[in-house]
Each structure stands twice: as structure tokens, then as C-alpha cells.
Enzyme design. Sequence first.
Site, PDB file in Angstrom:
ATOM      1  N   ALA A  13     -45.574  23.118 -55.994  1.00 34.78           N
ATOM      2  CA  ALA A  13     -46.766  22.933 -56.820  1.00 34.78           C
ATOM      3  C   ALA A  13     -47.381  21.540 -56.723  1.00 34.78           C
ATOM      4  O   ALA A  13     -48.516  21.337 -57.137  1.00 34.78           O
ATOM      5  CB  ALA A  13     -46.428  23.231 -58.279  1.00 34.78           C
ATOM      6  N   GLY A  15     -47.787  20.107 -53.870  1.00 34.73           N
ATOM      7  CA  GLY A  15     -48.322  20.025 -52.501  1.00 34.73           C
ATOM      8  C   GLY A  15     -49.835  20.170 -52.437  1.00 34.73           C
ATOM      9  O   GLY A  15     -50.510  20.491 -53.419  1.00 34.73           O
ATOM     10  N   LEU A  17     -51.787  22.392 -50.796  1.00 35.07           N
ATOM     11  CA  LEU A  17     -52.389  23.716 -50.973  1.00 35.07           C
ATOM     12  C   LEU A  17     -52.593  24.022 -52.450  1.00 35.07           C
ATOM     13  O   LEU A  17     -53.634  24.523 -52.875  1.00 35.07           O
ATOM     14  CB  LEU A  17     -51.488  24.798 -50.355  1.00 35.07           C
ATOM     15  CG  LEU A  17     -52.070  26.203 -50.438  1.00 35.07           C
ATOM     16  CD1 LEU A  17     -53.165  26.375 -49.391  1.00 35.07           C
ATOM     17  CD2 LEU A  17     -50.998  27.263 -50.258  1.00 35.07           C
ATOM     18  N   ARG A  46     -40.116  19.234 -56.511  1.00 33.84           N
ATOM     19  CA  ARG A  46     -38.954  18.360 -56.451  1.00 33.84           C
ATOM     20  C   ARG A  46     -39.125  17.129 -57.332  1.00 33.84           C
ATOM     21  O   ARG A  46     -38.187  16.595 -57.869  1.00 33.84           O
ATOM     22  CB  ARG A  46     -38.778  17.886 -55.000  1.00 33.84           C
ATOM     23  CG  ARG A  46     -37.458  18.259 -54.400  1.00 33.84           C
ATOM     24  CD  ARG A  46     -37.387  17.830 -52.972  1.00 33.84           C
ATOM     25  NE  ARG A  46     -38.727  17.709 -52.376  1.00 33.84           N
ATOM     26  CZ  ARG A  46     -38.934  17.446 -51.088  1.00 33.84           C
ATOM     27  NH1 ARG A  46     -37.929  17.275 -50.275  1.00 33.84           N
ATOM     28  NH2 ARG A  46     -40.162  17.341 -50.602  1.00 33.84           N
ATOM     29  N   LYS A 148     -47.850  31.387 -45.052  1.00 34.47           N
ATOM     30  CA  LYS A 148     -47.386  31.310 -43.681  1.00 34.47           C
ATOM     31  C   LYS A 148     -46.794  29.923 -43.434  1.00 34.47           C
ATOM     32  O   LYS A 148     -47.071  29.038 -44.218  1.00 34.47           O
ATOM     33  CB  LYS A 148     -48.526  31.616 -42.723  1.00 34.47           C
ATOM     34  CG  LYS A 148     -49.622  30.553 -42.680  1.00 34.47           C
ATOM     35  CD  LYS A 148     -50.641  30.975 -41.672  1.00 34.47           C
ATOM     36  CE  LYS A 148     -50.704  30.019 -40.533  1.00 34.47           C
ATOM     37  NZ  LYS A 148     -51.445  28.804 -40.804  1.00 34.47           N
ATOM     38  N   ASP A 177     -52.674  35.926 -45.659  1.00 31.71           N
ATOM     39  CA  ASP A 177     -53.446  35.462 -44.514  1.00 31.71           C
ATOM     40  C   ASP A 177     -54.813  35.181 -45.109  1.00 31.71           C
ATOM     41  O   ASP A 177     -55.568  36.111 -45.415  1.00 31.71           O
ATOM     42  CB  ASP A 177     -53.542  36.537 -43.427  1.00 31.71           C
ATOM     43  CG  ASP A 177     -54.265  36.006 -42.196  1.00 31.71           C
ATOM     44  OD1 ASP A 177     -55.330  35.378 -42.355  1.00 31.71           O
ATOM     45  OD2 ASP A 177     -53.766  36.212 -41.072  1.00 31.71           O
ATOM     46  N   HIS A 178     -55.136  33.909 -45.309  1.00 35.58           N
ATOM     47  CA  HIS A 178     -56.316  33.629 -46.138  1.00 35.58           C
ATOM     48  C   HIS A 178     -57.624  34.098 -45.491  1.00 35.58           C
ATOM     49  O   HIS A 178     -58.615  34.282 -46.177  1.00 35.58           O
ATOM     50  CB  HIS A 178     -56.381  32.155 -46.561  1.00 35.58           C
ATOM     51  CG  HIS A 178     -56.868  31.222 -45.486  1.00 35.58           C
ATOM     52  ND1 HIS A 178     -56.072  30.785 -44.474  1.00 35.58           N
ATOM     53  CD2 HIS A 178     -58.076  30.653 -45.276  1.00 35.58           C
ATOM     54  CE1 HIS A 178     -56.774  29.981 -43.680  1.00 35.58           C
ATOM     55  NE2 HIS A 178     -58.005  29.882 -44.147  1.00 35.58           N
ATOM     56  N   LYS A 182     -61.554  36.096 -46.996  1.00 32.94           N
ATOM     57  CA  LYS A 182     -62.929  35.611 -46.787  1.00 32.94           C
ATOM     58  C   LYS A 182     -63.900  36.780 -46.901  1.00 32.94           C
ATOM     59  O   LYS A 182     -63.676  37.848 -46.332  1.00 32.94           O
ATOM     60  CB  LYS A 182     -63.071  34.972 -45.388  1.00 32.94           C
ATOM     61  CG  LYS A 182     -62.329  33.650 -45.227  1.00 32.94           C
ATOM     62  CD  LYS A 182     -62.582  33.070 -43.841  1.00 32.94           C
ATOM     63  CE  LYS A 182     -61.632  31.939 -43.492  1.00 32.94           C
ATOM     64  NZ  LYS A 182     -61.912  30.675 -44.145  1.00 32.94           N
ATOM     65  N   ASP A 235     -50.219  29.024 -35.171  1.00 34.97           N
ATOM     66  CA  ASP A 235     -50.885  28.581 -36.398  1.00 34.97           C
ATOM     67  C   ASP A 235     -52.131  29.423 -36.700  1.00 34.97           C
ATOM     68  O   ASP A 235     -52.463  29.650 -37.857  1.00 34.97           O
ATOM     69  CB  ASP A 235     -51.277  27.100 -36.236  1.00 34.97           C
ATOM     70  CG  ASP A 235     -51.887  26.505 -37.496  1.00 34.97           C
ATOM     71  OD1 ASP A 235     -51.263  26.635 -38.565  1.00 34.97           O
ATOM     72  OD2 ASP A 235     -52.986  25.914 -37.412  1.00 34.97           O
ATOM     73  N   HIS A 240     -54.508  34.763 -38.154  1.00 33.80           N
ATOM     74  CA  HIS A 240     -55.930  34.926 -38.473  1.00 33.80           C
ATOM     75  C   HIS A 240     -56.716  35.647 -37.382  1.00 33.80           C
ATOM     76  O   HIS A 240     -57.504  36.547 -37.654  1.00 33.80           O
ATOM     77  CB  HIS A 240     -56.591  33.558 -38.706  1.00 33.80           C
ATOM     78  CG  HIS A 240     -55.863  32.685 -39.680  1.00 33.80           C
ATOM     79  ND1 HIS A 240     -55.272  33.180 -40.817  1.00 33.80           N
ATOM     80  CD2 HIS A 240     -55.632  31.346 -39.698  1.00 33.80           C
ATOM     81  CE1 HIS A 240     -54.708  32.184 -41.484  1.00 33.80           C
ATOM     82  NE2 HIS A 240     -54.912  31.057 -40.823  1.00 33.80           N
ATOM     83  N   LYS A 345     -67.541  23.278 -36.584  1.00 32.07           N
ATOM     84  CA  LYS A 345     -66.724  24.173 -37.400  1.00 32.07           C
ATOM     85  C   LYS A 345     -67.437  25.510 -37.460  1.00 32.07           C
ATOM     86  O   LYS A 345     -68.612  25.577 -37.839  1.00 32.07           O
ATOM     87  CB  LYS A 345     -66.592  23.599 -38.823  1.00 32.07           C
ATOM     88  CG  LYS A 345     -66.035  24.564 -39.861  1.00 32.07           C
ATOM     89  CD  LYS A 345     -64.544  24.779 -39.702  1.00 32.07           C
ATOM     90  CE  LYS A 345     -64.063  25.972 -40.535  1.00 32.07           C
ATOM     91  NZ  LYS A 345     -62.680  26.332 -40.266  1.00 32.07           N
TER      92      LYS A 345
HETATM   93  C1  BG6 Z   1     -54.696  27.482 -41.539  1.00 28.87           C
HETATM   94  C2  BG6 Z   1     -54.107  26.654 -40.432  1.00 28.87           C
HETATM   95  O1  BG6 Z   1     -54.002  28.680 -41.662  1.00 28.87           O
HETATM   96  O2  BG6 Z   1     -56.064  27.734 -41.257  1.00 28.87           O
HETATM   97  C3  BG6 Z   1     -54.884  25.363 -40.264  1.00 28.87           C
HETATM   98  O3  BG6 Z   1     -52.753  26.362 -40.722  1.00 28.87           O
HETATM   99  C4  BG6 Z   1     -56.356  25.642 -40.089  1.00 28.87           C
HETATM  100  O4  BG6 Z   1     -54.389  24.614 -39.163  1.00 28.87           O
HETATM  101  C5  BG6 Z   1     -56.872  26.583 -41.162  1.00 28.87           C
HETATM  102  O5  BG6 Z   1     -57.041  24.406 -40.164  1.00 28.87           O
HETATM  103  C6  BG6 Z   1     -58.292  27.012 -40.874  1.00 28.87           C
HETATM  104  O6  BG6 Z   1     -58.794  27.731 -41.957  1.00 28.87           O
HETATM  105  P1  BG6 Z   1     -60.351  27.859 -42.222  1.00 28.87           P
HETATM  106  O7  BG6 Z   1     -60.459  28.751 -43.412  1.00 28.87           O
HETATM  107  O8  BG6 Z   1     -60.865  26.461 -42.471  1.00 28.87           O
HETATM  108  O9  BG6 Z   1     -60.950  28.430 -40.967  1.00 28.87           O
END
Ligand code: BG6
Length: 489
Positions: A13, A15, A17, A46, A148, A177-178, A182, A235, A240, A345
Site C-alpha cells: 500500500a 508503493g 501503484l 512494511r 502482474k 491486465d489494466h 480501458k 512486460d 496487454h 505515446k
Molecule cells: C505496464 C507496464 O503494465 O503498462 C509498464 O509494466 C508500461 O512498463 C505500462 O509503461 C503502460 O501502460 P499504459 O496504460 O500507459 O499504456
Amino acid sequence: TKNIPCLITIFGATGDLSHRKLFPSIFHLYQQNQLNENIAIIGVGRRDWTTDKFRSEIKSSVEKHVQDTDKLDEFMEHVFYQSHDVSDASSYQDLLEFSEDLDSKFKLDGNRLFYLAMAPQFFGTVTDFLKSSGLTKTKGFKRLIIEKPFGNDLASAEELNKQIRRSFKEEEIFRIDHYLGKDMVQNIEVLRFANAMFEPLWNNKYISNVQVTSSEILGVEDRGGYYENSGALKDMFQNHMLQMVALLAMEPPISLNSEDVRNEKVKVLRSIRPLDESEVKQNFVRGQYDRGKIEGEEVKSYREEDKVAEDSNTPTFVAGKLLIDNFRWAGVPFFIRTGKRMKKKGIQVIVEFKEVPMNLYYQRDNQLESNLLVINIQPNEGLSLHLNAKKHVQGIETEPVQLSYSMSAQDKMNTVDAYENLIYDCLKGDSTNFTHWEELKATWKYVDIIQNVWDDDKAPFPNYRAGTNGPIKSQLLLSVDGFKWWDDI
Ligand code: BG6
């Protein structure tokens, strides 16, 4: 919407993320009345912090990440901290007592959600202790959200899965898996199955190739320690990217029921043609960024980053050509590409259609442009369809036109983060947008082959400059088939 009472226990918690995503998301659910008074969150970490200290940290990071902080103080009353040693049984006894207290204070009906947002080597230890301490023996539901990486290859994923299955059933495990949270990724399915005009064309008769790109500007940041043992293939690609392929390529499910959707995803993931060593070399390209310029500024090469070996063989870029062996897709390449320190991006899907049977308008230099369906996932969210139309001049010449839909600024303000969607789905018990074990198995199987070939062979890294579209070889991957990456579209 129905309120769901629950105790959410977050491991890891303190961290990144948890600060950037989890607490802002849970707060937003609370603010929007999707969670009510019957909610409590224990941050477990911790560090030897008090609840007061933790609250002030969380509060300031929530303030940084959300615009409207109405009800934030009220929300903070539901947040607690417990200093914890993950491999010490007595820590879990304390956590159990604390959980029972909060359960009766906030009337949580014994519902417990455990969120593992910590170093993966502890996943199994934590789930074993959750069971042996009695924390999972509760009268309400018990669920596990797991971040992950889920394993480092098929064998370690199997090992980890066996371990967590000792304490949780498959339907209680929510592997995040985020990308699946989306909005525009969820829209792929809607676009395909809610419109009469795409699905009839969605096959090898009409589609020449599909391109899926997720490019980042950011480098490895401060995650060198993790990334060195992972790299772009594990990764991003294993999870993804292949999840997006599954959504693009699967057969229509018989319903939106999570099991029906998942069955189709598993089926198509299993249909991806496995590679042998020479095919890996032909169909996959790896890259690692060199120094270069990002938005006008000089940046380091990957090998110069913190906690990265000077002669690192870890790829920060991967591009591949996938073939799906089924009736729908035979002969249609799926080109997948992802990398760090690239030009921009962007997450984008491009579906390129085949040419018309003959070009009636081929006079002088008049070329027909390819018909494309472009799905913009991030940062722009929307669609565009690229067509040919008549030019406004005498004679019959064509020119490319676009039909575009782009999410309005108003809608954008209201979009929720992927994490918020997923946490809420989990509270509802809906696992559609999470990765099932069978999906993981299929993707690891595919990826292991590539990784093994790469492990045995030192790459000529670095091989692309920061701020570019990756190594030249990734262009050749398409040009040998007569295609090109549709960049800047
Ligand atoms: C994460 C990876 O799962 O997804 C990262 O561990 C990466 O390395 C990220 O930067 C990218 O996510 P998004 O939503 O910004 O495309």
C-alpha cells in the site's frame, strides 16, 4: 447501482501503484456513491507507519491525481494502515483481528477483497498465510486481485497458480491486465458485435492485415531492477498486446457472460501459430533504446539507466508478426509492436482492408488509398474510417477522406481510470475483464519460445535511437509482405 460492502486489504500500500492508481480509483468510486459507508480499506506495508501518517500520505497523492476532492476527508475515515511483515505469521493474526473489528464497525458482511500490489515473489507466501491465519475463512465473499507479472514464464506461472489456488478458487482470483479496463479496449468488442457493417468484413476475405501498436515516450524510469528481468516481451506483449489481439480476433461469443467471452478468447489465443527458432528470427524483432532526443531533450540509453547492466540484453522494444490458424484469419498477419522511448505515446489499432478487385480510377497517377479502420485507444479516444471519394475537380480523380468519431472533451472529463473500472468489476464479482488462467497459459506458451531463442543469442543492442519508431528491422517485417506501419495516422 448497488452498494457492495467490503473490506479491501491492499498489500504493497505504500508503493507507487497504490498511490497513483488504487487509492484515487477507490476514492472516486466512493465519491460517485458506488461505494458507501460500508467500506473500509487497510493499507498493508512494511514501513512502520501509523494510520495518521498513512492517511496524510494517501490524501496528498489523491489530491494530486483527482480534480474534484469533494468528500475526500470523509473517505479518509475509511482508510487504515497496518505495518506488516509478509513472512511472519503473527502479522496475519494482527491483521485478522483488525479485519474483524473493521468488519463489525463498518458492517462489511464479512466480504473481503485482498489486493496484491507488491513484489511478485511474495504472492504465494501471502496467499498461503491468508488461509492459514483464517483471514480467508469469512462468511462473506473472499476475492483476490493480483497484479502482474504473473510468473516469469509458463513454468513459474504454473507454480504460482498452484500456490494461490491452495487458498482461492479460480473464480475468486482476479488477475489484472489494466488494458482490459480501458474504455476503448472494451469498445473493440462493441464495435465488432453491435454494428452490422464490420463483422461481415471481419475476416481474411476482406482484411489484409491488422496492426496493434502501444508506444511510449517514457523510458524505464526507476524500474530498472524489475525491468531487467522482464523486458518488452514479458512486460507488455505477453499480456496487454496479446489481450488486444484476442479481442480483435475472437469469434462472437454466444453471450456477454464472462465464461462465454473467455472461452472465445482462449480459443483464439490457442490458434496463434507457434513458432520454431528460425521463425522467431524471421517474425520477431527486438530492440533496445540508445541515447536520443525526446521532446527536445537528450535522454540516456537504456544501458545507462539505474539498475541496468552495461551489457544488458533486455529488449525495450518488440515487434512481431502473428498468424492465426483458423478459418477466419488464415493468411492475415497481425503485426504487433510495443516499445519504450519511442516517438510518441499512443495505443492504436489499425485494420487494413484489401484492395477493391480492380481499380477503375487508375488514370495517370491516381492511386487508391487503402481503406483503414483506425481505433485510437490512447491518448486520443475514438475511431476513424479511411475511404476514397471523388475529388472536387473536373474529371474523376479520387482523394482520401475520413469519417471520424472522437470522444468529446466533456466525455473525457468523465472517463474513469482503467483501475476504477476493474476494481468495481471485482467488487461485483464480474471477471470478464480479467485474465483467466487458461489465457495466461496460452500466452506464456507462445512467449516462452521467443524468449528462449532470445536468451541464447546476444542482440546487437542498442539498436534504436530514443525518440524514433524503433529499429529499422521492424519496418522490414511488414515490407516483405508488401505492407507498412501506418504511422502518424
Ligand atoms: C505496464 C507496464 O503494465 O503498462 C509498464 O509494466 C508500461 O512498463 C505500462 O509503461 C503502460 O501502460 P499504459 O496504460 O500507459 O499504456
